[in-house]
Every structure is written in C-alpha cells, then in structure tokens.
Write an enzyme that holds these catalytic residues in place. Structure first.
Site, mmCIF file in Angstrom:
data_model
loop_
_atom_site.group_PDB
_atom_site.id
_atom_site.type_symbol
_atom_site.label_atom_id
_atom_site.label_comp_id
_atom_site.label_asym_id
_atom_site.label_seq_id
_atom_site.Cartn_x
_atom_site.Cartn_y
_atom_site.Cartn_z
ATOM 1 N N ASP A 185 13.795 -87.104 27.851
ATOM 2 C CA ASP A 185 14.512 -87.857 28.876
ATOM 3 C C ASP A 185 14.550 -89.323 28.459
ATOM 4 O O ASP A 185 13.696 -89.796 27.711
ATOM 5 C CB ASP A 185 13.906 -87.661 30.275
ATOM 6 C CG ASP A 185 12.472 -88.128 30.372
ATOM 7 O OD1 ASP A 185 11.810 -88.240 29.322
ATOM 8 O OD2 ASP A 185 12.010 -88.381 31.493
ATOM 9 N N ASP A 212 5.849 -86.657 22.741
ATOM 10 C CA ASP A 212 6.845 -85.949 23.543
ATOM 11 C C ASP A 212 6.720 -86.375 25.001
ATOM 12 O O ASP A 212 5.922 -87.247 25.340
ATOM 13 C CB ASP A 212 6.654 -84.431 23.381
ATOM 14 C CG ASP A 212 7.981 -83.694 23.437
ATOM 15 O OD1 ASP A 212 8.822 -84.062 24.271
ATOM 16 O OD2 ASP A 212 8.164 -82.753 22.662
ATOM 17 N N ASP A 269 9.897 -85.741 33.104
ATOM 18 C CA ASP A 269 9.212 -85.406 31.856
ATOM 19 C C ASP A 269 8.889 -83.914 31.786
ATOM 20 O O ASP A 269 8.847 -83.334 30.707
ATOM 21 C CB ASP A 269 7.927 -86.228 31.718
ATOM 22 C CG ASP A 269 8.206 -87.625 31.180
ATOM 23 O OD1 ASP A 269 9.159 -87.772 30.390
ATOM 24 O OD2 ASP A 269 7.478 -88.554 31.555
ATOM 25 N N LYS A 300 6.734 -100.663 31.278
ATOM 26 C CA LYS A 300 6.027 -99.871 30.282
ATOM 27 C C LYS A 300 5.540 -100.759 29.130
ATOM 28 O O LYS A 300 6.207 -101.727 28.778
ATOM 29 C CB LYS A 300 7.038 -98.866 29.698
ATOM 30 C CG LYS A 300 6.676 -97.413 29.928
ATOM 31 C CD LYS A 300 7.797 -96.535 29.447
ATOM 32 C CE LYS A 300 7.267 -95.249 28.881
ATOM 33 N NZ LYS A 300 8.285 -94.220 28.751
ATOM 34 N N CYS A 355 10.934 -99.097 34.685
ATOM 35 C CA CYS A 355 10.350 -98.683 33.415
ATOM 36 C C CYS A 355 10.226 -99.840 32.431
ATOM 37 O O CYS A 355 9.632 -99.683 31.370
ATOM 38 C CB CYS A 355 11.151 -97.535 32.805
ATOM 39 S SG CYS A 355 10.573 -95.940 33.395
ATOM 40 N N ASP A 391 3.529 -90.471 35.251
ATOM 41 C CA ASP A 391 4.371 -91.658 35.116
ATOM 42 C C ASP A 391 4.165 -92.527 36.343
ATOM 43 O O ASP A 391 4.309 -92.046 37.464
ATOM 44 C CB ASP A 391 5.852 -91.250 35.058
ATOM 45 C CG ASP A 391 6.426 -91.407 33.674
ATOM 46 O OD1 ASP A 391 6.126 -92.424 33.038
ATOM 47 O OD2 ASP A 391 7.173 -90.514 33.244
ATOM 48 N N GLY A 399 -3.690 -87.139 45.758
ATOM 49 C CA GLY A 399 -3.287 -88.378 45.121
ATOM 50 C C GLY A 399 -4.421 -89.360 45.010
ATOM 51 O O GLY A 399 -5.576 -89.059 45.333
ATOM 52 N N HIS A 400 -4.085 -90.544 44.546
ATOM 53 C CA HIS A 400 -5.082 -91.588 44.365
ATOM 54 C C HIS A 400 -4.405 -92.933 44.608
ATOM 55 O O HIS A 400 -3.267 -93.135 44.188
ATOM 56 C CB HIS A 400 -5.636 -91.522 42.941
ATOM 57 C CG HIS A 400 -6.638 -92.587 42.658
ATOM 58 N ND1 HIS A 400 -7.929 -92.519 43.132
ATOM 59 C CD2 HIS A 400 -6.545 -93.754 41.986
ATOM 60 C CE1 HIS A 400 -8.583 -93.612 42.744
ATOM 61 N NE2 HIS A 400 -7.755 -94.371 42.052
HETATM 62 CO CO CO Z 1 9.950 -88.870 28.967
HETATM 63 CO CO CO Z 2 7.001 -90.452 30.883
HETATM 64 CO CO CO Z 3 -9.510 -91.059 43.327
#
Ligand code: CO
Ligand code: CO
Ligand code: CO
Length: 538
Positions: free
Chosen positions: A275, A98, A139, A69, A66, A116, A187-188
């Site tokens: 979180d 949030d 989350d 970020k 993280c 995320d 997914g991707h």
């Molecule tokens: Co969070």
């Molecule tokens: Co998040």
């Molecule tokens: Co795609």
C-alpha cells in the site's frame, strides 16, 4: 469541586522537590496554576471551552498524517544495527520491509500482523479516527489478508483537549474497524503532547495465497487504486491554503477501505502488492522493485492525482517530507526528460491511508481495473509496468515520452545537492534563492547613477545587499511581501514590477500582494495610491 486537601498535599511535595511531581520539567507552582488556578498534579483539569467543531486537529501537530513517519534512510540506518530475526514459522519478517508480518500457524493458515499509529492529517476528530483505522487495516489488505481483530493505540493531550475529541476519534476508528468486519478487542492509551491514533491489526491469510512485495515479474502491469496527493493537501491545510473541496475529497479518499482492492487482487492472482503510505508512490514502489528484483516503468501522466495537489505543488507547497522521500528514493529512480517536475513531487508525496499498488499479469490488469471501477473504486488505473529483472530500478516517463527518450536520458539520478539542480520555477527554495554573488542584479542595479559610482562603492553596495538579502529569520515569502510594500512606499516602479513578478513566481497570491500594497498606501497616503494606480493602468 477542587480537592483542596489533595492539592495541598501534592503541592507541598512539589515545592519540596523544586518542580511539579506530574512534570519534572516545570517549576512549582506551574504556569497552569498561576494563570488558571488549576493544579494538574492534583488531577485537576483545565475547563475546555472548545467544542468538537472548534478543535482543529492539524493545528496541534508538527507533521500531519504519515508525514510523521521516520524516513526510510534513518530507519534503515537504525535497523541495520539490530540482529536479524528468523524463525521457521515466520514467513514475512522485518527483513522483507513488507506491509505486515506473516506467521504460519498451519499449512493453510497464517497470522497477518501490523501496527500503524500517526498524527492527524485532517481537522475533524471523527474523520481522523476513520482514517487511522482504514490506514491500519490497509497493511493487512496489502498482504491479501482478512482482518479479524484490532487493538487501538492512542496518544492524546488529555489535560488540554476535551474528552469529547478523544471519544470522537475512537468512535470513528471503531466504526471503520467494524465496517471491515473486524472486532476491536482492546487498546492502549498514552498522554501525549500531540494527538496520535492507530490500530494494531491481526488478520489471517492462506500462506499459499498471500501477496508480498517480492513477487512482481517482467510483463506485469502496475495498478494503483487511489489518487495521490493527500499529503500535499494536508500540508496546504496546515498553511491555511487548502480549499474545502480538496480537503473533503482527500478525507473521503483516506477514510476508504482497501478491502475491495484486496479481495479482487487475490481473486485475480496478483503477483505482488503494497500500500502507498508515508514513503510516497515511488518510495513504496522502490521497496517492491527491490524485493522483487525488477525494474518498473511508471507513466506519470496515467497516475491518478488530485488536481488540487498538483496546483499546490505548483504554488511551492512542498513539504519537507516530500524532500526527504525524494532524496532517499532518487537513487533508484530515473526521470525521463520532459516529465513535469511538479508531478514528480506528487509521486513522492507521503500518503496517509493511500491505495494499493498491485503488480498483476498484464492480461488480467484491465479486468482488475474494470472490476475495481464497478465495485466503487473509481480512480483505480494502470500506471505502468514491470519491464525487466534488475536490482530494483524505477523509470518515470510522461505523456509523449517514449522508451527511446527514456533510454537516452537514463543516466544515474543525481545524488549530490538535489536542491541546487533546480529549475527556475523553484526559486523560493531558501538554499538556492539569491546566492550571495547575484543579489546586486535586482531592481536597484538598474538605477542609472550606479555606473557613476566607483567600482569600490559598487562592490561595497553589492556586499551590503547580499548581507541584507541572505536567508535569515524572516522567510522568503514574507521578505518578498515586505519588498513589495517598500517598493510601493518608495514609489520605485521597476522595483515594484520586479518584486510582484517574483512574488507571483513563488505562488504568492494577488490578494496577498494587494494587502502588502495597501500597507504601503496606509503609510504613504495619496501619493503612493496615485503611484500604484498609475502603474496598474499600464
Ligand atoms: Co504498508
Ligand atoms: Co504501515
Ligand atoms: Co497498556
């Protein structure tokens, strides 16, 4: 089998354009072609000799977990220029800062949505997958929601890393999503220079029972469900200095779901929750106190922390991400006198898949913690309380600090030049170490014949030393080790004593110091060894 026809075709086109058709920043023929006879533009792949065990994910990324970020300050500046989104069904949107967005479907049913994606903070691809999933689900849990579906989002250097690594990441992620009772529906994927992984999670919540970060009230207790410090441990790993035990403990903690905590906090009627992830405990708490309009008091001595993380901070392993979090959050935070500054750094450590931070009526907090312990969340603890309504402030106290000492020291936190208001234990910070004027003070100033020199010579020597010692391309730790080797080689006892002491203060280990000394012995031979032994005998 190499498709020579295809290779000829794409290479002719690349040559005509003057660069690779698969990477316009590379000339044709590219390095890979010249050194390995592999043409990526023709879809050929480098044979990856490295198996699953040999690939160390954290070595492939710049910021682990993280810590990758974008920081709160930059994010706020960017988002400030964008239009506000409002909608009658949008219960929690981007304005709320949030954990997840909440969109009302019916009076008793709302969607909880969150995404995320981040870089690995651990080396094992399977474990990274588990952590990425637990972090993404978190989350949804932080809103009191129940996850239903998940979409995988993955970035991967597919040309240079084996399929096996990507498969292990996906398997870890999918198994954790399944363990949460949710379903991966798609997914991707993207080609990327660094591995990145995460999920977009959709869950549901009864909008009347959802738990935002805006409901904390004076009188609430604050509960944290996982220990802090996983970011520091990942950072130490990147430096090659984390212990295997610390890595294992941090990995297990990050892979753990916040499902039990979410269920119990809803059942016991918590008022607010979030979180703890990239902005650290105090950064996320600041968001909660601001949105709730309250002041929180944290007792630093009660916050669960990985012992190794604190140890690493003491040895100066403090990431840039901690510095950025601290810089941003300190405008809301007052730290009482006597609180260990190392512990404060841990409170700002960016967490990957951290625990839930829950505000709950004080009389129910003990029960919440007891039930968390009983249901396999052993580190959950009450770490503080909400004291009063305010614009959203945080007071950090420590063991033995009373409310009175807090009040006495409750001056606004310093905002200017944070790195220079340091305690002496933090001398390894480049910006403050050795301001030019003070460099003459080290060992060489003790040479008796300096007093015999003219003022001019002394000043010139001082300027010369400043120039030599000014921060440059060689980092301060390495400089200190060089100074030790040179002190030993030139057999200067006061120099050696001083530099060893300085090195230890910077967290340089005796093993490293010994290696530097042996470098000197290898150059200077027996006389240097005798000198060192004599000094050791003192
Ligand atoms: Co969070
Ligand atoms: Co998040
Ligand atoms: Co795609």
């Amino acid at each position: 089998m190499i498709d020579l026809e295809k290779r000829r075709r794409v290479m002719a086109r690349s040559a005509a354009l003057g660069h690779c058709i698969c990477n316009p920043r590379q000339p044709c023929p590219c390095d890979t072609f010249r050194t390995h006879d592999v043409c990526p533009c023709a879809g050929e792949r480098l044979p990856d000799e490295r198996g699953l065990e040999e690939v160390l994910l954290t070595e492939l990324v710049e910021n682990a977990g993280c810590a990758s970020k974008i920081n709160q300050r930059d994010l706020r500046l960017v988002l400030d220029g964008l239009p506000e989104i409002t909608h009658e069904r949008l219960l929690v949107g981007t304005n709320a800062c949030d954990d997840a967005g909440v969109y009302r479907l019916t009076d008793d049913l709302a969607l909880v949505q969150t995404v995320d994606v981040f870089t690995p903070g651990v080396d094992d691809p399977y474990l990274f997958g588990q952590i990425a999933a637990a972090n993404s689900l978190s989350d949804c849990y932080a809103m009191g929601g129940t996850p239903l579906t998940a979409l995988a989002v993955i970035g991967f250097p597919i040309d240079t890393l084996s399929h096996e690594v990507m498969r292990a990441m996906l398997r870890g992620g999918m198994e954790t999503i399944a363990a949460a009772g949710a379903v991966v529906v798609g997914g991707h994927s993207m080609k990327d220079s660094e591995p990145k992984f995460g999920f977009a999670v959709t869950g549901t919540v009864d909008p009347r029972a959802m738990i935002t970060n805006a409901g904390a009230r004076p009188g609430d207790a604050l509960v944290l469900t996982k220990p802090l410090g996983v970011g520091i441990i990942s950072f130490a790993r990147q430096l090659g200095r984390a212990s295997a035990t610390a890595m294992a403990a941090a990995g297990a903690s990050m892979a753990r779901l916040n499902d039990v905590a979410a269920r119990l906090m809803v059942e016991l009627g918590a008022h607010a929750a979030t979180d703890v992830t990239g902005f650290g405990l105090l950064g996320h708490l600041a968001e909660l106190t601001r949105q709730s309009g309250v002041t929180a008091q944290i007792d630093a001595s009660r916050v669960p922390v990985f012992a190794e993380a604190l140890e690493y901070v003491r040895a100066q392993m403090i990431s840039g991400a901690i510095e950025r979090n601290l810089e941003y959050a300190q405008q809301f935070v007052t730290v009482a006198e006597g609180v260990d500054p190392n512990l404060v750094h841990v409170l700002h450590d960016p967490q990957t898949s951290g625990g839930l931070l829950i505000a709950i009526a004080a009389e129910r907090a003990e029960e919440l913690v007891a039930r968390l312990h009983a249901e396999g969340v052993p580190d959950a603890a009450i770490i503080g309380c909400v004291t009063e309504d305010s614009e959203g402030r945080i007071v950090v106290t420590g063991a033995g600090t009373t409310a009175a000492t807090v009040a006495a020291s409750a001056k606004p936190a310093p905002t200017a030049e944070p790195c220079c208001s340091q305690t002496p234990s933090q001398v390894s910070e480049p910006c403050c170490a050795e301001p030019p004027g003070e460099v003459t003070e080290p060992c060489c100033a003790q040479a008796p014949d300096l007093s015999a020199g003219t003022t001019e010579a002394r000043a010139a020597f001082g300027a010369f030393m400043s120039a030599v010692n000014a921060p440059g391309a060689v980092d301060l730790r390495t400089r200190e080790l060089i100074a030790i080797a040179l002190s030993a080689a030139s057999r200067c006892a006061p120099c050696l004593r001083l530099h060893i002491e300085k090195a230890r203060g910077m967290g340089i280990t005796d093993e490293e110091i010994n290696e530097a000394v042996w470098m000197a012995i290898s150059m200077g031979g027996a006389p240097v060894m005798m000198f060192v032994n004599e000094l050791r005998g003192e």
